[in-house]
Design a protein around this motif. Structure first.
Motif, short mmCIF file in Angstrom:
data_model
loop_
_atom_site.label_atom_id
_atom_site.label_comp_id
_atom_site.label_asym_id
_atom_site.label_seq_id
_atom_site.Cartn_x
_atom_site.Cartn_y
_atom_site.Cartn_z
N GLU A 1 36.84 46.67 24.43
CA GLU A 1 36.03 46.48 25.64
C GLU A 1 36.34 45.15 26.31
O GLU A 1 36.47 45.06 27.55
CB GLU A 1 34.54 46.57 25.31
N LYS A 2 36.44 44.11 25.50
CA LYS A 2 36.75 42.79 26.06
C LYS A 2 38.11 42.78 26.73
O LYS A 2 38.31 42.20 27.80
CB LYS A 2 36.70 41.72 24.96
N GLU A 3 39.10 43.46 26.05
CA GLU A 3 40.44 43.51 26.64
C GLU A 3 40.39 44.25 27.99
O GLU A 3 41.03 43.85 28.96
CB GLU A 3 41.40 44.20 25.68
N ALA A 4 39.58 45.39 28.00
CA ALA A 4 39.46 46.14 29.27
C ALA A 4 38.78 45.27 30.35
O ALA A 4 39.19 45.27 31.52
CB ALA A 4 38.65 47.42 29.06
N ALA A 5 37.73 44.54 29.92
CA ALA A 5 37.06 43.66 30.88
C ALA A 5 38.00 42.58 31.38
O ALA A 5 37.99 42.21 32.57
CB ALA A 5 35.83 43.02 30.22
N ILE A 6 38.84 42.08 30.47
CA ILE A 6 39.81 41.06 30.87
C ILE A 6 40.77 41.62 31.90
O ILE A 6 41.12 40.97 32.90
CB ILE A 6 40.57 40.52 29.64
N VAL A 7 41.20 42.88 31.66
CA VAL A 7 42.12 43.52 32.62
C VAL A 7 41.43 43.66 33.99
O VAL A 7 42.02 43.37 35.03
CB VAL A 7 42.55 44.90 32.09
N ASP A 8 40.16 44.11 33.94
CA ASP A 8 39.42 44.24 35.21
C ASP A 8 39.27 42.89 35.91
O ASP A 8 39.44 42.79 37.14
CB ASP A 8 38.03 44.84 34.95
N GLN A 9 38.92 41.87 35.13
CA GLN A 9 38.76 40.53 35.71
C GLN A 9 40.08 40.03 36.31
O GLN A 9 40.09 39.39 37.36
CB GLN A 9 38.26 39.54 34.64
N GLN A 10 41.20 40.36 35.58
CA GLN A 10 42.51 39.95 36.11
C GLN A 10 42.80 40.66 37.43
O GLN A 10 43.31 40.06 38.37
CB GLN A 10 43.60 40.26 35.08
N ASN A 11 42.44 42.00 37.47
CA ASN A 11 42.66 42.75 38.72
C ASN A 11 41.80 42.18 39.85
O ASN A 11 42.26 42.00 40.99
CB ASN A 11 42.33 44.23 38.51
N GLU A 12 40.52 41.90 39.53
CA GLU A 12 39.63 41.34 40.54
C GLU A 12 40.10 39.96 40.99
O GLU A 12 40.04 39.63 42.18
CB GLU A 12 38.21 41.26 39.98
N LEU A 13 40.58 39.19 40.00
CA LEU A 13 41.10 37.86 40.35
C LEU A 13 42.29 37.97 41.29
O LEU A 13 42.42 37.21 42.26
CB LEU A 13 41.49 37.12 39.06
N THR A 14 43.14 38.96 40.99
CA THR A 14 44.31 39.19 41.87
C THR A 14 43.85 39.56 43.28
O THR A 14 44.38 39.06 44.29
CB THR A 14 45.18 40.30 41.28
N GLN A 15 42.81 40.46 43.33
CA GLN A 15 42.29 40.87 44.65
C GLN A 15 41.69 39.68 45.38
O GLN A 15 41.90 39.50 46.59
CB GLN A 15 41.24 41.96 44.46
N LYS A 16 40.89 38.86 44.68
CA LYS A 16 40.29 37.69 45.30
C LYS A 16 41.34 36.70 45.79
O LYS A 16 41.18 36.06 46.83
CB LYS A 16 39.33 36.99 44.32
N ARG A 17 42.41 36.60 45.00
CA ARG A 17 43.49 35.70 45.43
C ARG A 17 44.12 36.20 46.72
O ARG A 17 44.41 35.41 47.63
CB ARG A 17 44.54 35.59 44.33
#
Length: 509
Positions: free
Chosen positions: A88-104
């Motif tokens: 779950e944490k790894e999936a959340a990390i992936v989501d956070q990375q995707n969101e971070l990419t979008q925010k960037r």
């Protein structure tokens, strides 16, 4: 390697060590047992005891193995839950990375837009600075123009003052000439008068014949909505002018009863009317605190005179010059106006409301009737009270000057009509009649052109006619169905006109 496999290997290793130890002990004692079978028989109990101990140890090992197995199950369950949580944490990390990419990406876009806005702002600021510079330049020009304009205005005012002085001199000469012409005309008029009938006159004098006692209603006109408070005839004409509560001024042909013109522009009710001697200007006093002056030929408002603070209830034009008018209002002031200049030239203040007023023949004196029943005479140049007399026990409603100017008629809410000598303010006649009741504070009575009759309306709808010489009623005219508010006599001697609260006008011959 997982924790479960490690635990299993540890348990197997412990069991192997225990078995190996047991076999070694059996191998060490076997030869001795063969050789000494008989001697060591007595030691069987010890071996048995050891076997029991070993069996007890084995049981303890099994118990330890059971505990370790249970612990292993718990550890495995925890490991699985930890693994699931890790996923779950790894999936959340992936989501956070995707969101971070979008925010960037969004941040990059905002940075680009911010750079554009900054460039636009810099452009606007530069334009603003240019506009400010232009504004400062224009302000300097405006100040210079204002200074030049002030100089020009001062010069223009100086020229206007000079023109005014020249005009005043010309007006003084003109008025002096008028006085001389009028004096000579009056002399000729006196010589041409025979039996009270004027056959001829100089230009500017009024044509009239001996008045007749009216008895018949010739025309009944529905003139105004809401009532008609003022009527008058044009000079040297049979044309009637009326003002009503509907704010209109109407002109009528009394020979046919036909409407010839309607004047608009008055705000509020028309409370009184007057007209200049050349019939060119009609003046109306209104409930809107203003005076309206129409050009009678063009049919449009030429002046609006403001200055009163309450409804204007009375107005009159000078009989000497059409240039000056007076008005009275419920702000307890009488104002003198110059129509050529278009503004008030004098204001007279008094303690009681004025309901009616009129000019004297010389244009220098004003007669005013007040709610305290007093008749007052004023000098319009000085604004000074010249004389005062208690004319009525109640409010004065009407003042009418005779054609000769030697007599003034007053009417009051005490239902009495008095005739005063203008020179002494002494009563020279009193008129009253049973049933004659004055209808309002602005009920207007009138004197006939030959100064032989008085006409006054009554609250019972009748018009009463008195003979001045006899002091008695000579006619009672009944046609109105509501209170009669005003009467006016044509300068030709007939007809007589009357108006009531319903807005109906009757002409009598």
């Amino acid at each position: 390697m997982s924790q479960e496999e490690v635990a299993r290997k540890a348990i197997k290793h412990a069991l192997k060590a225990l078995r190996k130890r047991h076999l070694l002990e059996e191998g060490a004692h076997a030869p001795a047992y063969i050789a000494l079978a008989n001697p060591i028989a007595h030691q069987g109990s010890e071996w048995k005891e050891k076997a029991d101990n070993l069996e007890l140890e084995l049981q303890q090992c099994y118990k330890a193995q059971s505990r370790l197995s249970e612990q292993l199950v718990v550890e495995v369950a925890e490991s699985r839950s930890s693994k699931a949580l890790l996923q779950e944490k790894e999936a959340a990390i992936v989501d956070q990375q995707n969101e971070l990419t979008q925010k960037r990406d969004e941040c990059s876009q905002l940075k680009a837009e911010l750079e554009k806005k900054i460039q636009a702002l810099e452009l606007v600021m530069s334009e603003n600075n240019e506009i400010r510079a232009q504004l400062e330049e224009m302000s300097v020009r405006a100040k210079n123009a204002e200074a030049e304009n002030k100089v020009l205005i001062d010069r223009w005012m100086l020229e206007k003052m000079k023109d005014a002085e020249r005009l005043n001199e010309a007006n003084a000469l003109y008025e002096e000439m008028l006085e001389r012409i009028k004096a000579s005309g009056l002399q000729k008029l006196a010589m041409q008068q025979v039996d009270g009938v004027v056959r001829q006159s100089e230009e500017g004098a009024e044509y009239f014949v001996e008045s007749t006692n009216p008895t018949t209603c010739k025309n009944r006109i529905n003139a105004h909505d809401g009532g008609c408070a003022s009527i008058l005839f044009e000079y040297n004409s049979g044309k009637l002018i009326s003002g009503g509560q509907d704010g209109t001024i109407k002109m009528w042909d009394t020979s046919t009863g036909a409407l010839t013109n309607t004047l608009h522009g008055c705000i509020g009710s028309v409370l009184d009317l007057s007209i200049t001697h050349d019939n060119r200007s009609i003046i109306a006093a209104s409930s809107s605190n203003k005076l309206y002056i129409w050009d009678a030929n063009l049919g449009r408002v030429r002046h609006t005179l403001t200055g009163h603070m309450d409804k204007v209830c009375a107005v009159d034009v000078s009989k000497f010059s059409s240039r000056h008018i007076v008005s009275a209002a419920y702000d307890r002031t009488i104002k003198v106006w110059d129509l050529q200049k278009g503004y008030c030239t004098n204001t007279i203040i008094f303690p009681k409301h004025c309901n009616a007023l009129c000019f004297s023949m010389d244009g220098q004196t004003i007669c005013s009737g007040h709610v305290d029943g007093n008749l007052r005479l004023w000098d319009i140049q000085k604004g000074k009270l010249l004389n005062e007399v208690a004319a009525h026990s109640n409010a004065v409603t009407s003042i009418s000057l005779s054609r000769s100017g030697n007599m003034v008629l007053t009417s009051g809410r005490d239902n009495v009509h008095h005739l005063f000598d203008m020179r002494t303010l002494e009563v020279c006649g009193t008129l009253r009649a049973t049933g004659n009741r004055v209808a309002s504070n602005w009920s207007r009575s009138c004197i006939s052109p030959d100064d032989n009759y008085v006409a006054a309306g009554s609250a019972d709808g009748a018009v009463y006619i008195w003979s001045i010489a006899k002091g008695d009623i000579v006619s009672t005219l009944k046609e109105h169905t509501n209170s009669v508010l005003c009467c006016s006599w044509s300068g030709h001697g007939k007809p007589l006109a009357s108006a009531d609260k319903n807005g109906v006008i009757c002409t009598w011959t």
